[in-house]
Write an enzyme that holds these catalytic residues in place. Structure first.
Site, PDB file in Angstrom:
ATOM      1  N   LYS A  62       0.826  -1.242   0.088  1.00 48.02           N
ATOM      2  CA  LYS A  62      -0.096   0.135  -0.097  1.00 48.02           C
ATOM      3  C   LYS A  62       0.961   1.245   0.013  1.00 48.02           C
ATOM      4  O   LYS A  62       0.702   2.193  -0.954  1.00 48.02           O
ATOM      5  CB  LYS A  62      -0.907   0.148   1.290  1.00 48.02           C
ATOM      6  CG  LYS A  62      -1.802   1.193   1.220  1.00 48.02           C
ATOM      7  CD  LYS A  62      -2.657   1.155   2.477  1.00 48.02           C
ATOM      8  CE  LYS A  62      -3.550   0.232   2.524  1.00 48.02           C
ATOM      9  NZ  LYS A  62      -4.715   0.406   3.611  1.00 48.02           N
ATOM     10  N   GLU A  94      10.581  -5.473   3.238  1.00 54.47           N
ATOM     11  CA  GLU A  94      10.682  -6.876   2.494  1.00 54.47           C
ATOM     12  C   GLU A  94      10.144  -6.813   1.040  1.00 54.47           C
ATOM     13  O   GLU A  94      10.901  -7.239   0.354  1.00 54.47           O
ATOM     14  CB  GLU A  94       9.686  -7.838   3.363  1.00 54.47           C
ATOM     15  CG  GLU A  94      10.223  -8.074   4.904  1.00 54.47           C
ATOM     16  CD  GLU A  94       9.336  -7.299   5.821  1.00 54.47           C
ATOM     17  OE1 GLU A  94       9.214  -7.598   6.675  1.00 54.47           O
ATOM     18  OE2 GLU A  94       8.947  -6.312   5.325  1.00 54.47           O
ATOM     19  N   GLY A 115      -4.832  -4.274   4.893  1.00 57.95           N
ATOM     20  CA  GLY A 115      -4.249  -5.096   4.263  1.00 57.95           C
ATOM     21  C   GLY A 115      -4.813  -6.606   4.255  1.00 57.95           C
ATOM     22  O   GLY A 115      -5.000  -7.200   3.299  1.00 57.95           O
ATOM     23  N   ARG A 116      -5.156  -6.903   5.275  1.00 58.15           N
ATOM     24  CA  ARG A 116      -5.732  -8.340   5.692  1.00 58.15           C
ATOM     25  C   ARG A 116      -7.279  -8.375   5.089  1.00 58.15           C
ATOM     26  O   ARG A 116      -7.540  -9.715   5.347  1.00 58.15           O
ATOM     27  CB  ARG A 116      -5.597  -8.906   7.138  1.00 58.15           C
ATOM     28  CG  ARG A 116      -6.290  -7.601   7.932  1.00 58.15           C
ATOM     29  CD  ARG A 116      -5.853  -7.892   9.656  1.00 58.15           C
ATOM     30  NE  ARG A 116      -6.416  -7.046  10.346  1.00 58.15           N
ATOM     31  CZ  ARG A 116      -5.859  -5.460  10.729  1.00 58.15           C
ATOM     32  NH1 ARG A 116      -4.846  -5.366  10.014  1.00 58.15           N
ATOM     33  NH2 ARG A 116      -6.552  -4.871  11.524  1.00 58.15           N
ATOM     34  N   GLU A 169      -4.407  -9.978  14.388  1.00 62.76           N
ATOM     35  CA  GLU A 169      -3.886  -8.686  14.101  1.00 62.76           C
ATOM     36  C   GLU A 169      -5.054  -7.883  14.272  1.00 62.76           C
ATOM     37  O   GLU A 169      -5.066  -6.842  14.674  1.00 62.76           O
ATOM     38  CB  GLU A 169      -3.251  -8.344  12.629  1.00 62.76           C
ATOM     39  CG  GLU A 169      -2.567  -7.183  12.383  1.00 62.76           C
ATOM     40  CD  GLU A 169      -1.769  -7.323  10.974  1.00 62.76           C
ATOM     41  OE1 GLU A 169      -0.631  -7.366  11.327  1.00 62.76           O
ATOM     42  OE2 GLU A 169      -2.339  -6.722  10.132  1.00 62.76           O
ATOM     43  N   HIS A 215      -1.857 -36.368  13.177  1.00 62.14           N
ATOM     44  CA  HIS A 215      -0.431 -37.379  13.623  1.00 62.14           C
ATOM     45  C   HIS A 215       0.440 -36.228  14.137  1.00 62.14           C
ATOM     46  O   HIS A 215       1.692 -36.636  14.238  1.00 62.14           O
ATOM     47  CB  HIS A 215      -0.155 -37.990  12.248  1.00 62.14           C
ATOM     48  CG  HIS A 215      -1.185 -39.091  11.703  1.00 62.14           C
ATOM     49  ND1 HIS A 215      -0.952 -40.306  12.282  1.00 62.14           N
ATOM     50  CD2 HIS A 215      -2.048 -39.042  10.915  1.00 62.14           C
ATOM     51  CE1 HIS A 215      -1.777 -41.105  11.812  1.00 62.14           C
ATOM     52  NE2 HIS A 215      -2.434 -39.996  10.896  1.00 62.14           N
ATOM     53  N   LYS A 223       9.154  -2.728  13.940  1.00 63.04           N
ATOM     54  CA  LYS A 223       9.715  -2.176  12.448  1.00 63.04           C
ATOM     55  C   LYS A 223      10.671  -1.201  12.799  1.00 63.04           C
ATOM     56  O   LYS A 223      11.721  -0.981  12.005  1.00 63.04           O
ATOM     57  CB  LYS A 223       8.472  -2.014  11.426  1.00 63.04           C
ATOM     58  CG  LYS A 223       7.650  -3.129  11.170  1.00 63.04           C
ATOM     59  CD  LYS A 223       6.615  -2.373  10.092  1.00 63.04           C
ATOM     60  CE  LYS A 223       5.625  -3.415   9.792  1.00 63.04           C
ATOM     61  NZ  LYS A 223       4.599  -2.961   8.937  1.00 63.04           N
TER      62      LYS A 223
END
Length: 504
Positions: free
Chosen positions: A193, A199, A246-247, A332, A363, A472
């Protein structure tokens, strides 16, 4: 906002039911399997194995009324400011339909339609060229939703493009991904955005250099100037808006990579499924509202029964990435300890969400679910009609799904304490008629709205995420120290950097 007295009344119901076996609740209510079930479009949801009765459910409904849930849902859809710490609406529903009645919602829906037209135009242009592989570069909400959907809808890929994801700043990820691709047949999409995500920019730089330039780079961003400075022409920058977190952004141009995988029609069906769920959540009263039920039971398990963890087990390998997607969506959004007015939340908020795909998960961690000291509520998700013809496998998968839900709830007695199953583990079971773009859209939208329902009851903001900023900031301050050009002030960090330097 709900008072401490409201929450005390809810805990009293939890204390009353804490020792009641789920099998006893079933016996006391023979029609429970039908009473505590809802069908919305392609989703059947059974809440019959939740540890609750009519009196406790009535208290939960009172909490929803007291918190103004119906009004809050209308405010969300209509574009009112529901993110007050940033002064924004949260109009992800406008990305997929016109359920909102307020002017902000209508304007957002119009912008979303224009954005989809631009996506379609770039999709058509890409389809005319030599590109066969797409690398989507993003992190968090710019990655988790598209990655989940591309994987979950693999049976609906149209075969024109292969889509890959580059997320982690660890250079090993870029090295191994690009080693198998041809730069002459690859394009990249950088999703950020702000176009300032560390990253994404680092990985985008690696991709740009590997491609030999930015001619086949696209961006999804609200900051066209930064994308242009990176070398991406404005006509290859798709929009993002501050009214979509964003999510919650899969439904926007953030899903460009998904559309390239499943085609325009497939992406449109995803939006239609989500819009159907939006309409249901907008119109159905809380007493018959699937997202409200899911959110209320989450609050019940957290605050009345004291569960600090919640597991999600999709019994379909195509949904293996769902728990990871939901970790961000839920944790979040709901990882808050103060209410909208800045006062402390009087009860616990978000549980730790985790999970894995069945039957593999059986398992690995199911021993703790069945016989551990903590009672861990769970969501099970199954698919009735598979996309393959291996009937024996699918019958076994469904049998295990049903068996685990039953065993966790009912348990089994034994004279040998090591072989005793205490049961009493509440769980919800979702059955999708089949897994396709429409049903996936409906399922993900349901979870989005459940998160909002929980936030309304707790009186918190589901749409900011200030808690991720401090790390950050410190990381940015430590970059010179890691590179050897400065010394950190924190003594433990200073010692650790000294150790790193000594081993280089």
């Amino acid at each position: 906002m709900l008072s401490a007295a409201h929450w005390q009344q809810l805990r009293q119901h939890g204390d009353r039911l804490a020792a009641t076996p789920l099998s006893a609740l079933m016996a006391a209510e023979p029609a429970r399997a039908g009473t505590w079930a809802l069908r919305v479009g392609p989703i059947h949801a059974s809440f019959a194995r939740q540890r609750i009765d009519d009196a406790a459910w009535g208290q939960l409904q009172s909490l929803a009324t007291g918190a103004g849930l119906a009004k809050a849902l209308a405010a969300l859809f209509d574009g009112e400011i529901v993110n007050p710490t940033e002064g924004r609406p949260a109009l992800h529903s406008a990305l997929r339909g016109d359920v909102g009645r307020g002017e902000p919602a209508r304007a957002a829906a119009a912008e979303a339609r224009a954005g989809r037209e631009r996506v379609d135009a770039l999709h058509a242009a890409l389809a005319q060229g030599p590109v066969t592989d797409i690398v989507s570069v993003g992190i968090g909400g710019s990655d988790l939703g598209p990655r989940l959907a591309v994987d979950a809808l693999r049976d609906f890929h149209d075969g024109r493009f292969r889509v890959h994801f580059l997320t982690n700043v660890d250079g090993s990820a870029a090295r191994h991904l690009l080693a198998d691709l041809d730069p002459g047949r690859t394009a990249g999409i950088l999703v950020s955005k702000s176009f300032g995500t560390q990253e994404t920019l680092l990985n985008g730089g690696i991709l740009r250099d590997w491609l030999g330039g930015s001619e086949r780079l696209y961006a999804v961003s609200a900051n066209v100037a930064r994308a242009e400075a990176f070398g991406i022409a404005p006509d290859r920058v798709l929009p993002m808006w501050d009214w979509v977190g964003g999510r919650y952004s899969l439904w926007s141009a953030v899903g460009f990579a998904l559309q390239l995988a499943i085609g325009h029609d497939g992406f449109a069906r995803l939006l239609e499924g989500a819009a159907m769920m939006d309409q249901h959540v907008r119109e159905a009263p809380p007493a018959r509202n699937l997202a409200a039920w899911h959110g209320l039971f989450a609050v019940w398990n957290r605050n009345a029964l004291g569960a600090a963890s919640h597991a999600v087990m999709p019994y379909d390998q195509r949904l293996a990435l769902l728990p990871g997607f939901l970790q961000q969506l839920v944790m979040e959004s709901l990882g808050k300890s103060v209410r909208l007015d800045g006062s402390p939340v009087p009860v616990h908020t978000v549980p730790v969400l985790w999970g894995g795909a069945g039957t593999n998960a059986q398992h690995s961690f199911f021993q703790a679910l069945h016989q551990g000291t903590d009672i861990l509520p769970a969501d099970f998700i199954g698919v009735v009609r598979p996309a393959h013809g291996f009937d024996d496998n699918h019958h076994a998968l469904l049998a295990n799904l049903l068996a685990q839900s039953e065993a966790l709830a009912n348990g089994a007695p034994s004279d040998d304490p090591h072989k005793r199953y205490p049961g009493g583990r509440p769980n919800t079971l979702f059955l999708l008629d089949e897994l396709n773009p429409y049903s996936l859209g409906a399922l993900l939208a349901m979870y989005e709205h459940s998160v909002y329902v929980q936030s309304v009851l707790w009186g918190i903001n589901a749409f900011d995420q200030w808690g991720v900023e401090l790390g950050k900031k410190i990381a940015g301050e430590l970059l010179p120290a890691v590179a050897g050009d400065a010394e950190p002030s924190d003594p433990v960090t200073r010692a650790l950097i000294a150790e790193i330097r000594s081993r280089r």
